[in-house]
Design a protein around this motif. Structure first.
Motif, PDB file in Angstrom:
ATOM      1  N   TRP A  10       0.815  -1.221   0.000  1.00 44.42           N
ATOM      2  CA  TRP A  10       0.000   0.000   0.000  1.00 44.42           C
ATOM      3  C   TRP A  10       0.849   1.271   0.000  1.00 44.42           C
ATOM      4  O   TRP A  10       0.381   2.364   0.295  1.00 44.42           O
ATOM      5  CB  TRP A  10      -1.002   0.005   1.148  1.00 44.42           C
ATOM      6  CG  TRP A  10      -0.464  -0.204   2.540  1.00 44.42           C
ATOM      7  CD1 TRP A  10      -0.257  -1.394   3.174  1.00 44.42           C
ATOM      8  CD2 TRP A  10      -0.116   0.820   3.487  1.00 44.42           C
ATOM      9  NE1 TRP A  10       0.219  -1.175   4.457  1.00 44.42           N
ATOM     10  CE2 TRP A  10       0.301   0.167   4.666  1.00 44.42           C
ATOM     11  CE3 TRP A  10      -0.120   2.215   3.460  1.00 44.42           C
ATOM     12  CZ2 TRP A  10       0.724   0.857   5.807  1.00 44.42           C
ATOM     13  CZ3 TRP A  10       0.290   2.907   4.588  1.00 44.42           C
ATOM     14  CH2 TRP A  10       0.707   2.234   5.743  1.00 44.42           C
ATOM     15  N   THR A  40     -14.288   0.573  -1.878  1.00 46.38           N
ATOM     16  CA  THR A  40     -13.381  -0.402  -1.261  1.00 46.38           C
ATOM     17  C   THR A  40     -13.984  -1.805  -1.218  1.00 46.38           C
ATOM     18  O   THR A  40     -13.258  -2.777  -0.989  1.00 46.38           O
ATOM     19  CB  THR A  40     -12.998   0.025   0.165  1.00 46.38           C
ATOM     20  OG1 THR A  40     -14.197   0.141   0.957  1.00 46.38           O
ATOM     21  CG2 THR A  40     -12.263   1.357   0.160  1.00 46.38           C
ATOM     22  N   HIS A  44      -9.738  -3.267  -4.839  1.00 42.83           N
ATOM     23  CA  HIS A  44      -8.727  -3.360  -3.787  1.00 42.83           C
ATOM     24  C   HIS A  44      -7.729  -2.210  -3.842  1.00 42.83           C
ATOM     25  O   HIS A  44      -7.159  -1.832  -2.822  1.00 42.83           O
ATOM     26  CB  HIS A  44      -7.985  -4.698  -3.857  1.00 42.83           C
ATOM     27  CG  HIS A  44      -7.081  -4.939  -2.684  1.00 42.83           C
ATOM     28  ND1 HIS A  44      -7.497  -4.775  -1.376  1.00 42.83           N
ATOM     29  CD2 HIS A  44      -5.778  -5.312  -2.616  1.00 42.83           C
ATOM     30  CE1 HIS A  44      -6.496  -5.042  -0.556  1.00 42.83           C
ATOM     31  NE2 HIS A  44      -5.440  -5.358  -1.287  1.00 42.83           N
ATOM     32  N   CYS A  47      -8.873   0.229  -1.485  1.00 42.02           N
ATOM     33  CA  CYS A  47      -8.524  -0.129  -0.101  1.00 42.02           C
ATOM     34  C   CYS A  47      -7.112   0.340   0.223  1.00 42.02           C
ATOM     35  O   CYS A  47      -6.856   0.943   1.274  1.00 42.02           O
ATOM     36  CB  CYS A  47      -8.619  -1.639   0.104  1.00 42.02           C
ATOM     37  SG  CYS A  47     -10.237  -2.359  -0.214  1.00 42.02           S
ATOM     38  N   CYS A  74      -9.797  -5.686   4.871  1.00 38.90           N
ATOM     39  CA  CYS A  74     -10.768  -5.164   3.910  1.00 38.90           C
ATOM     40  C   CYS A  74     -11.635  -6.290   3.360  1.00 38.90           C
ATOM     41  O   CYS A  74     -11.469  -7.465   3.716  1.00 38.90           O
ATOM     42  CB  CYS A  74     -10.050  -4.432   2.777  1.00 38.90           C
ATOM     43  SG  CYS A  74      -9.137  -5.516   1.652  1.00 38.90           S
ATOM     44  N   ASN A  75     -12.543  -5.916   2.446  1.00 35.39           N
ATOM     45  CA  ASN A  75     -13.528  -6.846   1.903  1.00 35.39           C
ATOM     46  C   ASN A  75     -12.939  -7.837   0.907  1.00 35.39           C
ATOM     47  O   ASN A  75     -13.643  -8.732   0.448  1.00 35.39           O
ATOM     48  CB  ASN A  75     -14.659  -6.062   1.229  1.00 35.39           C
ATOM     49  CG  ASN A  75     -15.800  -6.943   0.784  1.00 35.39           C
ATOM     50  OD1 ASN A  75     -16.315  -7.746   1.569  1.00 35.39           O
ATOM     51  ND2 ASN A  75     -16.206  -6.825  -0.479  1.00 35.39           N
ATOM     52  N   LEU A 106     -12.154  -1.780   7.447  1.00 38.72           N
ATOM     53  CA  LEU A 106     -12.491  -0.645   6.594  1.00 38.72           C
ATOM     54  C   LEU A 106     -13.999  -0.441   6.536  1.00 38.72           C
ATOM     55  O   LEU A 106     -14.663  -0.617   5.510  1.00 38.72           O
ATOM     56  CB  LEU A 106     -11.899  -0.828   5.199  1.00 38.72           C
ATOM     57  CG  LEU A 106     -10.394  -0.569   5.088  1.00 38.72           C
ATOM     58  CD1 LEU A 106      -9.935  -0.688   3.644  1.00 38.72           C
ATOM     59  CD2 LEU A 106     -10.009   0.787   5.655  1.00 38.72           C
TER      60      LEU A 106
END
Length: 326
Positions: A10, A40, A44, A47, A74-75, A106
């Motif tokens: 990230w 998000t 990704h 995110c 995250c999802n 998130l």
């Protein structure tokens, strides 16, 4: 299966400083405290951008040394390393940070307000990672436990109060080839602190093997050596102390022939090969590398320094070495 992502994934800025945390009672769940972008849920990259933005706000707005959370989930069933294991978080509140690691889901006060099943699975994977690599205990709490705040939000806190039950795993996708033909994950780490001797040669550090049912780690060896041709995606984390301020040290993911001859060195993106200790004599680095391996060669994570003092490897882990058929 949840993927643990490095700070490099990230585009994390380097922390201004770190404070060592030997162990904790467990983890605390957090939310963003604002709007969580619905993008998000599907993208990704959104995110990762959100985590980068949170770090920027914590470092510039709060004046903190880094993002305040230990991990972010995250999802996409991903757990991104924030401060990571054995580093004191900043998000739990004054006087409470040494008690628990901080895991951000998130979700927020609008946009995305309820944790999805994928987030819950990733939360448990992050918790397991912090237990195995950071000495986290079994407790699962919410940010509001012990600190006057609405965090982690009503829906997330209700899940935490219910014991944070793990949702059922989604059915696996139909493999394109027989499952037994695919090498499995290898995850290696450090059981206890070790002293890294100085010298001209790299020193491998793996001492603990967490999983290797596919035979991709030779018996008694300190390397990944798959028995079939594979493309290897290695992510590793290393933390050292005992160097003099600004003293150089090298950390590398290397590829070797079966006889130990060095074949090439893969350095992480946006990280120099030569690292320098901070004012406290510490070095913390996340590494990532990709290359092909097979029965004739192997991969290692190594350290090299020339310090006159005693350099201690506090923690190290190759938390995911994803092997794909080439």
């Amino acid at each position: 299966m949840t993927i643990i992502e490095s700070r490099a994934s990230w585009d994390a800025a380097r922390p201004r400083s770190t404070t060592y945390l030997g162990s904790a009672k467990g983890v605390k769940a957090h939310y963003t405290g604002g709007r969580a972008d619905p993008r998000t849920l599907d993208d990704h990259d959104a995110c990762r951008a959100a985590v980068k933005g949170i770090q920027r706000g914590h470092m510039t707005g709060n004046g903190w040394s880094d993002i305040g959370y230990s991990m972010v989930v995250c999802n996409h069933d991903r757990a991104m390393i924030g401060r990571g294991p054995h580093v004191l978080p900043a998000a739990n509140g004054p006087g409470l940070n040494s008690g628990h690691y901080a895991i951000l889901l998130l979700v927020g006060t609008s946009g995305v307000i309820e944790p999805t099943d994928a987030m819950k699975r990733a939360f448990h994977a992050a918790r397991t990672y912090l237990r195995e690599h950071g000495g986290a205990g079994s407790e699962i709490k919410g940010h509001r436990d012990g600190y006057a705040t609405s965090c982690p939000g009503g829906a997330t806190y209700a899940w935490v109060r219910a014991g944070a039950p793990l949702p059922s795993a989604p059915p696996p996708p139909t493999p394109e080839e027989p499952e037994e033909s695919m090498p499995e994950i290898v995850s290696l780490g450090l059981e206890d602190e070790v002293v890294v001797p100085p010298g001209a040669d790299f020193q491998p550090w793996w001492t603990a093997e967490w999983k290797d049912s596919a035979g991709s780690h030779p018996s008694g060896g300190q390397s990944i050596a798959p028995n079939t041709a594979t493309w290897v995606d290695i992510v590793a984390y290393v933390a050292l102390r005992g160097l003099a301020p600004d003293e150089p040290v090298e950390v590398a993911i290397t590829r070797h022939a079966a006889d130990g001859t060095l074949q090439n060195v893969a350095w992480p993106i946006e990280r120099p090969a030569l690292l320098r200790a901070d004012v406290d004599g510490r070095v913390e680095v996340n590494l990532a590398a990709q290359f092909g391996l097979g029965p004739a060669n192997r991969a290692r994570v190594n350290i090299r320094h020339a310090s006159a003092g005693q350099v201690v490897l506090e923690t190290a882990s190759a938390f995911k070495a994803l092997l794909h058929r080439s």
